[in-house]
Design a protein around this motif. Structure first.
Motif, PDB file in Angstrom:
ATOM      1  N   SER A  36       0.833  -1.202   0.000  1.00 28.24           N
ATOM      2  CA  SER A  36       0.000   0.000   0.000  1.00 28.24           C
ATOM      3  C   SER A  36       0.867   1.251   0.000  1.00 28.24           C
ATOM      4  O   SER A  36       2.003   1.247   0.486  1.00 28.24           O
ATOM      5  N   ARG A  37       0.316   2.313  -0.551  1.00 31.90           N
ATOM      6  CA  ARG A  37       1.024   3.597  -0.499  1.00 31.90           C
ATOM      7  C   ARG A  37       1.324   3.978   0.946  1.00 31.90           C
ATOM      8  O   ARG A  37       2.410   4.485   1.251  1.00 31.90           O
ATOM      9  N   GLU A  66      -1.273   0.458 -10.029  1.00 27.64           N
ATOM     10  CA  GLU A  66      -1.964   0.644  -8.759  1.00 27.64           C
ATOM     11  C   GLU A  66      -3.360   0.033  -8.825  1.00 27.64           C
ATOM     12  O   GLU A  66      -3.936  -0.123  -9.906  1.00 27.64           O
ATOM     13  N   PRO A  69      -7.021  -2.924  -2.932  1.00 31.24           N
ATOM     14  CA  PRO A  69      -6.815  -4.275  -2.399  1.00 31.24           C
ATOM     15  C   PRO A  69      -8.125  -5.056  -2.345  1.00 31.24           C
ATOM     16  O   PRO A  69      -9.189  -4.479  -2.113  1.00 31.24           O
ATOM     17  N   ARG A  72     -10.731  -6.768   1.641  1.00 28.57           N
ATOM     18  CA  ARG A  72     -10.571  -5.837   2.747  1.00 28.57           C
ATOM     19  C   ARG A  72     -11.567  -6.158   3.856  1.00 28.57           C
ATOM     20  O   ARG A  72     -12.735  -6.362   3.622  1.00 28.57           O
ATOM     21  N   PRO A  78     -10.068   2.632   1.425  1.00 28.96           N
ATOM     22  CA  PRO A  78      -8.934   1.708   1.264  1.00 28.96           C
ATOM     23  C   PRO A  78      -7.681   2.449   0.817  1.00 28.96           C
ATOM     24  O   PRO A  78      -7.755   3.449   0.110  1.00 28.96           O
ATOM     25  N   SER A  79      -6.543   1.946   1.262  1.00 31.38           N
ATOM     26  CA  SER A  79      -5.275   2.503   0.806  1.00 31.38           C
ATOM     27  C   SER A  79      -4.907   1.866  -0.526  1.00 31.38           C
ATOM     28  O   SER A  79      -4.921   0.635  -0.671  1.00 31.38           O
ATOM     29  N   VAL A  81      -2.943   0.185  -3.376  1.00 30.79           N
ATOM     30  CA  VAL A  81      -1.755  -0.656  -3.346  1.00 30.79           C
ATOM     31  C   VAL A  81      -0.986  -0.522  -4.662  1.00 30.79           C
ATOM     32  O   VAL A  81      -1.570  -0.303  -5.725  1.00 30.79           O
TER      33      VAL A  81
END
Length: 407
Positions: A36-37, A66, A69, A72, A78-79, A81
């Motif tokens: 993840s970022r 990118e 994800p 979850r 969400p971050s 990825v």
């Protein structure tokens, strides 16, 4: 003028830092897969906008992508990825062992996308045959890549002493290779316009176990690789210890039995390789006339497990000498982990009690407290995985400027 010079120096420093950060982002994605970022920012100590800028550059270069994800389990936004473009960006990896030849197309991120394998006869100097088989495999693998896929590097593992500057095999004792131009010949046979980076099999095995295998969580490890002989690689502080000219860590030629040791191909007697290698085990077991290679080693291990006294004694003798070598290495380098690969991944479990007895008796207590012993987590592909890391090395060091990127 001083102000201009200072400004130019500052710009150079900023550019160098950007390049280092791009390299670290790509390396983390290559080694860890989808990251993840947010995790990249935490691990690198960079803010969100800087990470977004870096990943945008790598996306524009076709190296990463990118996504959101899957699976979850937590509420909230969400971050994003970051993932390697493993189908589009690949390296070729080759592994030359004493009795087999392997070739693979490996995607950025380490996944084997396609592979080939052939038997190698134990028939002396065979550079032309080896290059012919591997070059044909390589061309097939490239032809099988999807539209728009790019080969960014070529790495090869060889069971001998390698001059890294030009890929020459200086000495391959078990089949008599001396000063054979393996890297240049294979590069010419592949016809990709890329150099072939060649490394010693055990050195590359150590790198692979550190990056992807049993040693992912440690920065100090020793890898012992058994083929016909024994080689080794040492990782210290996360870096391969390879000596002044790349010929370091020939652990198989560590002297363990100087007084009545078995003769070694290097001209000495009592080397670790001579005492624990294939020939020694089969000889002690009384099976040198009818067994050979990895299948022969496994047969002896199976016989010992079934109650064959001579096979059990052979493993005990080899285990004792293997233990002596491991004792010396632990006392010298204080590793967190010793990994056994190649045929030693078969021998060690069957001889572990003898190895551990030597360690208990002779390793300094402070070094013995935490050291772990394990077989390779990458199985028979350890050295092939190391060759793949060699293929990606230039790209990871300089993602946007490496000569190999993206063609």
């Amino acid at each position: 003028m001083a102000g201009v010079t200072g400004s130019a120096a500052g710009a150079r420093t900023q550019e160098q830092m950007r390049q280092r950060n791009l390299s670290e982002v790509l390396r983390r994605v290559h080694q860890e897969g989808a990251v993840s970022r947010a995790a990249l920012g935490r691990r690198m100590g960079l803010n969100r906008s800087t990470i977004m800028d870096l990943t945008a550059e790598l996306i524009a270069a076709g190296l990463v992508r990118e996504g959101v994800p899957t699976g979850r389990g937590r509420a909230g936004r969400p971050s994003i990825v970051v993932m390697p473009e493993q189908e589009k960006v690949y390296g070729l990896a080759f592994d030359v062992a004493v009795d087999r030849l392997l070739a693979a197309r490996v995607g950025l991120g380490g996944r084997v996308l396609d592979r080939r394998e052939a038997v190698r006869a134990r028939a002396g100097v065979d550079l032309e045959d080896v290059v012919g088989v591997l070059a044909a495999f390589g061309r097939e693998l490239v032809a099988g890549a999807g539209p728009g896929a790019s080969c960014v590097g070529v790495g090869a593992s060889y069971c001998g002493l390698i001059r890294r500057a030009d890929g020459t095999v200086r000495y391959g004792p078990h089949l008599g290779w001396v000063d054979q131009a393996f890297g240049p010949e294979l590069a010419a046979g592949l016809g990709l316009g890329l150099p072939v980076e060649v490394g010693n099999e055990a050195h590359l095995g150590a790198v692979a176990e550190h990056v992807r295998g049993a040693g992912r969580d440690v920065d100090n490890l020793i890898y012992l690789h058994g083929d016909v002989g024994v080689g080794g690689g040492i990782i210290v502080g996360g870096t391969l210890l390879d000596g002044d000219a790349g010929y370091g860590c020939e652990l198989g030629h560590m002297l363990v039995n100087p007084f009545d040791g078995r003769p070694c191909l290097c001209g000495s007697r009592g080397c670790l390789e001579a005492e624990v290698g294939e020939e020694a085990l089969l000889d002690y077991a009384g099976r040198a006339a009818d067994l050979v290679g990895r299948d022969g080693i496994r047969a002896v291990v199976a016989l010992a497990g079934a109650g064959d006294a001579r096979a059990r004694d052979a493993l005990d003798r080899v285990g004792d000498w293997l233990g002596v070598g491991v004792v010396n290495l632990i006392n010298l380098f204080n590793p967190a982990l010793v990994v056994f690969g190649g045929m030693l991944s078969d021998v060690y479990p069957a001889a572990a009690s003898r190895v551990r007895a030597r360690i208990d008796a002779h390793v300094l207590p402070v070094s013995r407290e935490r050291v772990r012993l394990a077989v390779t987590a990458l199985g028979d592909d350890t050295t092939l995985a190391g060759a793949a890391e060699l293929a990606f090395a230039d790209l990871l060091d300089n993602p946007l400027g490496a000569p190999a990127a993206l063609r």
